[in-house]
Scaffold this active site. Sequence first.
Site, PDB file in Angstrom:
ATOM      1  N   GLY A   1       0.834  -1.183   0.000  1.00  0.00           N
ATOM      2  CA  GLY A   1       0.000   0.000   0.000  1.00  0.00           C
ATOM      3  C   GLY A   1       0.870   1.234   0.000  1.00  0.00           C
ATOM      4  N   TYR A   2       0.312   2.320  -0.479  1.00  0.00           N
ATOM      5  CA  TYR A   2       1.068   3.559  -0.647  1.00  0.00           C
ATOM      6  C   TYR A   2       0.581   4.610   0.334  1.00  0.00           C
ATOM      7  CZ  TYR A   2       3.074   1.177  -4.454  1.00  0.00           C
ATOM      8  OH  TYR A   2       3.778   0.244  -5.166  1.00  0.00           O
TER       9      TYR A   2
END
Length: 164
Positions: free
Chosen positions: A30-31
């Site tokens: 995830g960012y």
Amino acid sequence: MADPVEIERKFLVARMPDLGDARRSSLRQGYVTRPEDSVEVRLRQTDDGHVLCLKSGEGIVRGEREVTLSAAQFDALWPQTEGRRIEKTRWTGPLDDGLVYELDVFAGDLAPLVMVEVEFPSEEAAARFVPPAWFGRDISDDKRFRNKALAIAGAPQPDDDADG
């Protein structure tokens, strides 16, 4: 001291290779950063553990720094990636000249996307690389195929402009 760099080319996969000599792992990432951010901050969980990665730059040569996280640290940060996540199965295997491929089979909304990347010791080695027949179109410079872009915008449509 120079910043650590990653020299990498990325391709779509024309046909699945024999994965008999490859190692399988599951990844979710995830960012933390937003689409407009120039630096990419990513959390990744693999079979082996948890990592926070910072990437910067453009093209096939990018800055990359990684920090190992505990499971508790990862879990504390993971909610910040909501809406900017991908899941994939990674197959890692040998190529000629001591190179290694990482073939990613995406899950969820990104299925049936399959990409393969190869890291190189130098830009010259990357330029000389002749991909095996099972590799497809070179997407190394197509920003739409960066994992961050995929996590935010989804997979590009086949008829989209290839220049990204």
